[in-house]
Enzyme design. Structure first.
Site, PDB file in Angstrom:
ATOM      1  N   MET A 154      -4.661  -4.162  -9.977  1.00 27.82           N
ATOM      2  CA  MET A 154      -3.602  -3.059  -9.544  1.00 27.82           C
ATOM      3  C   MET A 154      -4.112  -2.208  -8.591  1.00 27.82           C
ATOM      4  O   MET A 154      -5.194  -2.048  -8.168  1.00 27.82           O
ATOM      5  CB  MET A 154      -3.479  -2.232 -11.078  1.00 27.82           C
ATOM      6  CG  MET A 154      -4.607  -1.556 -11.453  1.00 27.82           C
ATOM      7  SD  MET A 154      -4.240  -0.867 -13.023  1.00 27.82           S
ATOM      8  CE  MET A 154      -4.070  -2.165 -14.262  1.00 27.82           C
ATOM      9  N   CYS A 155      -3.129  -1.524  -7.871  1.00 25.62           N
ATOM     10  CA  CYS A 155      -3.235  -0.402  -6.962  1.00 25.62           C
ATOM     11  C   CYS A 155      -3.814  -1.095  -5.668  1.00 25.62           C
ATOM     12  O   CYS A 155      -3.078  -2.280  -5.189  1.00 25.62           O
ATOM     13  CB  CYS A 155      -4.339   0.647  -7.262  1.00 25.62           C
ATOM     14  SG  CYS A 155      -4.422   1.939  -6.263  1.00 25.62           S
ATOM     15  N   ILE A 156      -5.174  -0.877  -5.127  1.00 25.98           N
ATOM     16  CA  ILE A 156      -5.625  -1.493  -3.928  1.00 25.98           C
ATOM     17  C   ILE A 156      -6.322  -2.668  -4.420  1.00 25.98           C
ATOM     18  O   ILE A 156      -6.957  -3.425  -3.423  1.00 25.98           O
ATOM     19  CB  ILE A 156      -6.371  -0.479  -3.233  1.00 25.98           C
ATOM     20  CG1 ILE A 156      -6.610  -0.939  -1.767  1.00 25.98           C
ATOM     21  CG2 ILE A 156      -7.806  -0.041  -3.917  1.00 25.98           C
ATOM     22  CD1 ILE A 156      -5.701  -1.373  -1.013  1.00 25.98           C
ATOM     23  N   THR A 181       0.217  -5.138  -9.719  1.00 28.14           N
ATOM     24  CA  THR A 181       1.294  -3.929  -9.612  1.00 28.14           C
ATOM     25  C   THR A 181       0.735  -2.934  -8.650  1.00 28.14           C
ATOM     26  O   THR A 181      -0.403  -2.632  -8.758  1.00 28.14           O
ATOM     27  CB  THR A 181       1.457  -3.450 -11.054  1.00 28.14           C
ATOM     28  OG1 THR A 181       2.587  -2.742 -11.026  1.00 28.14           O
ATOM     29  CG2 THR A 181       0.272  -2.760 -11.494  1.00 28.14           C
ATOM     30  N   PRO A 226      -5.849  -5.786  -5.475  1.00 25.42           N
ATOM     31  CA  PRO A 226      -5.225  -6.886  -5.271  1.00 25.42           C
ATOM     32  C   PRO A 226      -5.804  -7.097  -3.783  1.00 25.42           C
ATOM     33  O   PRO A 226      -5.763  -8.443  -3.346  1.00 25.42           O
ATOM     34  CB  PRO A 226      -3.978  -6.624  -5.058  1.00 25.42           C
ATOM     35  CG  PRO A 226      -3.483  -5.566  -6.203  1.00 25.42           C
ATOM     36  CD  PRO A 226      -4.769  -4.666  -6.096  1.00 25.42           C
TER      37      PRO A 226
END
Length: 216
Positions: free
Chosen positions: A134-136, A189, A138
């Site tokens: 999630m967030c950065i 996400t 990925p």
């Protein structure tokens, strides 16, 4: 009961794991009647940020020691994580994911991962076990999976371009939605890449945790 490994990148949005994302992840794992074990690399942070002023401060801190604040001390070095003992992996975001787990924050499309973190993430990938980022976080996915893996960090064009250059296929996504790569069993996400409140972040995180556990 499904067992979920959670890798944390420290403690604090600017230099570690995003605390709200981490806590919401653990909460939704527990609500899904699954269990979790937290892990973190036993290394020095890239730097330590004063979260009140936004300025760098000394002395620097240890990622594992800082992450233990979130895990209430129940945490292990990432070198002790064996994918065979877990059903899935989830990695919350925060800038620490791009500074401590990898160097995407510094090197962008030339990023590389911490070798210990890469090894365990690839274990889950090679064993076809589901994973959520999630967030950065990925930004690490193209360094773990084969070219073309689907992922999202939301809709930031520059970040998405760097992720595509690394080999992933970025898909724009709203804060309350998720992107699922069924082939690789990867769920992503945007969370606080887009969230303006804890409620915004919670919507996508809940869906991510549920989707990951459903894939187990």
């Amino acid at each position: 009961m499904k067992k979920i490994a959670v890798i944390l990148a420290g403690c604090g949005v600017y230099d570690g794991a995003e605390i709200n994302e981490a806590v919401l992840t653990l909460l939704h794992i527990a609500k899904a009647d699954a269990s979790y074990q937290c892990f973190a690399p036993d290394i020095e942070q890239l730097h330590t940020i004063n979260h009140l002023t936004g300025e760098q401060m000394a002395p620097n801190r240890n990622v594992l020691v800082e992450a233990s604040r979130i895990a209430r001390g129940d945490i292990k070095p990432v070198t002790e994580l064996n994918a065979e003992n877990f059903d899935a992996l989830i990695i919350p975001g925060g800038f620490g994911a791009a500074k401590n787990l990898c160097d995407f924050a510094v090197k962008g499309a030339q990023a590389q991962m911490n070798s210990d973190v890469l090894q365990v993430c690839k274990q889950f990938a090679d064993m076809a076990k589901p994973a959520g980022y999630m967030c950065i976080a990925p930004a690490m996915i193209p360094l773990i999976y084969r070219a073309g893996v689907k992922t999202t960090i939301g809709n930031d064009a520059d970040t998405a371009s760097a992720i595509n250059t690394l080999g992933a296929k970025h898909i724009n996504c709203s804060v309350d939605e998720i992107v699922i790569d069924e082939q690789h069993k990867v769920v992503t996400t945007p969370a606080y890449m887009l969230a303006q409140s804890i409620l915004d972040a919670d919507a996508g995180i809940e869906k991510l945790v549920k989707a990951v556990i459903k894939m187990c």
